[in-house]
Design a protein around this motif. Structure first.
Motif, PDB file in Angstrom:
ATOM      1  N   PHE A  41       0.834  -1.192   0.000  1.00 24.30           N
ATOM      2  CA  PHE A  41       0.000   0.000   0.000  1.00 24.30           C
ATOM      3  C   PHE A  41       0.871   1.246   0.000  1.00 24.30           C
ATOM      4  O   PHE A  41       1.993   1.235   0.466  1.00 24.30           O
ATOM      5  N   SER A  42       0.307   2.345  -0.473  1.00 23.33           N
ATOM      6  CA  SER A  42       0.984   3.632  -0.448  1.00 23.33           C
ATOM      7  C   SER A  42       0.302   4.531   0.567  1.00 23.33           C
ATOM      8  O   SER A  42      -0.869   4.340   0.899  1.00 23.33           O
ATOM      9  N   GLY A  43       1.043   5.538   1.041  1.00 23.13           N
ATOM     10  CA  GLY A  43       0.491   6.507   1.989  1.00 23.13           C
ATOM     11  C   GLY A  43      -0.359   7.535   1.266  1.00 23.13           C
ATOM     12  O   GLY A  43      -1.532   7.312   0.987  1.00 23.13           O
ATOM     13  N   LEU A  44       0.232   8.673   0.900  1.00 24.65           N
ATOM     14  CA  LEU A  44      -0.460   9.722   0.158  1.00 24.65           C
ATOM     15  C   LEU A  44      -0.211   9.525  -1.326  1.00 24.65           C
ATOM     16  O   LEU A  44       0.939   9.468  -1.756  1.00 24.65           O
ATOM     17  N   THR A  45      -1.273   9.447  -2.115  1.00 24.98           N
ATOM     18  CA  THR A  45      -1.128   9.260  -3.554  1.00 24.98           C
ATOM     19  C   THR A  45      -2.050  10.224  -4.294  1.00 24.98           C
ATOM     20  O   THR A  45      -3.248  10.267  -4.025  1.00 24.98           O
ATOM     21  N   ALA A  46      -1.475  10.991  -5.224  1.00 23.99           N
ATOM     22  CA  ALA A  46      -2.258  11.847  -6.116  1.00 23.99           C
ATOM     23  C   ALA A  46      -2.102  11.288  -7.524  1.00 23.99           C
ATOM     24  O   ALA A  46      -0.989  11.204  -8.041  1.00 23.99           O
ATOM     25  N   ASN A  47      -3.204  10.866  -8.124  1.00 25.26           N
ATOM     26  CA  ASN A  47      -3.206  10.352  -9.497  1.00 25.26           C
ATOM     27  C   ASN A  47      -3.833  11.403 -10.400  1.00 25.26           C
ATOM     28  O   ASN A  47      -5.050  11.570 -10.407  1.00 25.26           O
ATOM     29  N   GLY A  48      -2.993  12.108 -11.144  1.00 25.53           N
ATOM     30  CA  GLY A  48      -3.476  13.179 -12.006  1.00 25.53           C
ATOM     31  C   GLY A  48      -3.137  12.929 -13.459  1.00 25.53           C
ATOM     32  O   GLY A  48      -2.421  13.702 -14.072  1.00 25.53           O
ATOM     33  N   THR A  49      -3.655  11.821 -13.985  1.00 24.40           N
ATOM     34  CA  THR A  49      -3.374  11.507 -15.385  1.00 24.40           C
ATOM     35  C   THR A  49      -4.488  11.990 -16.313  1.00 24.40           C
ATOM     36  O   THR A  49      -4.222  12.349 -17.444  1.00 24.40           O
ATOM     37  N   THR A  50      -5.734  12.026 -15.846  1.00 26.00           N
ATOM     38  CA  THR A  50      -6.841  12.477 -16.690  1.00 26.00           C
ATOM     39  C   THR A  50      -7.526  13.721 -16.137  1.00 26.00           C
ATOM     40  O   THR A  50      -8.317  14.341 -16.826  1.00 26.00           O
ATOM     41  N   GLY A  51      -7.241  14.078 -14.894  1.00 28.47           N
ATOM     42  CA  GLY A  51      -7.806  15.265 -14.259  1.00 28.47           C
ATOM     43  C   GLY A  51      -6.901  15.705 -13.135  1.00 28.47           C
ATOM     44  O   GLY A  51      -6.045  14.951 -12.676  1.00 28.47           O
ATOM     45  N   ALA A  52      -7.051  16.945 -12.702  1.00 31.25           N
ATOM     46  CA  ALA A  52      -6.186  17.496 -11.660  1.00 31.25           C
ATOM     47  C   ALA A  52      -6.370  16.752 -10.339  1.00 31.25           C
ATOM     48  O   ALA A  52      -7.483  16.421  -9.945  1.00 31.25           O
ATOM     49  N   ALA A  53      -5.248  16.489  -9.679  1.00 29.45           N
ATOM     50  CA  ALA A  53      -5.257  15.869  -8.350  1.00 29.45           C
ATOM     51  C   ALA A  53      -4.245  16.619  -7.498  1.00 29.45           C
ATOM     52  O   ALA A  53      -3.056  16.641  -7.812  1.00 29.45           O
ATOM     53  N   GLN A  54      -4.717  17.271  -6.427  1.00 28.96           N
ATOM     54  CA  GLN A  54      -3.843  18.048  -5.560  1.00 28.96           C
ATOM     55  C   GLN A  54      -4.039  17.621  -4.117  1.00 28.96           C
ATOM     56  O   GLN A  54      -5.168  17.411  -3.673  1.00 28.96           O
ATOM     57  N   ILE A  55      -2.916  17.499  -3.416  1.00 32.10           N
ATOM     58  CA  ILE A  55      -2.947  17.209  -1.981  1.00 32.10           C
ATOM     59  C   ILE A  55      -2.100  18.255  -1.283  1.00 32.10           C
ATOM     60  O   ILE A  55      -0.979  18.548  -1.714  1.00 32.10           O
TER      61      ILE A  55
END
Length: 85
Positions: free
Chosen positions: A1-15
């Motif tokens: 598992f991962s901790g914090l993950t932002a997946n922004g390949t098709t739309g914006a993802a911000q943490i």
């Protein structure tokens, strides 16, 4: 598992993470995937993960330079820094 993950390949993802501990994750502590992803870390501890910080596909991890990133299999690095106001 991962901790914090932002997946922004098709739309914006911000943490925006402040005083977060991401530790003991089998894979990654903080991960930014894709050119539309960004994670800002401030006062965070990233410890004892397979990889501490990981970016791929143009993602960004931006640090306010007051984080503790230690004791990971591979610590990794940030893509940029910023000054707190």
């Amino acid at each position: 598992f991962s901790g914090l993950t932002a997946n922004g390949t098709t739309g914006a993802a911000q943490i925006f993470a402040t005083r977060v501990v991401s530790s003991n994750n089998g894979t990654t502590g903080v991960q930014a995937n894709g050119n539309l992803s960004s994670i800002r870390i401030n006062g965070c501890t990233i410890y004892n993960n397979g990889t501490g910080l990981q970016v791929s596909g143009g993602g960004q991890i931006i640090s306010s330079v007051n984080n503790s990133i230690r004791g990971n299999g591979v610590d990794g690095g940030v893509t940029g820094t910023e000054v707190l106001q």
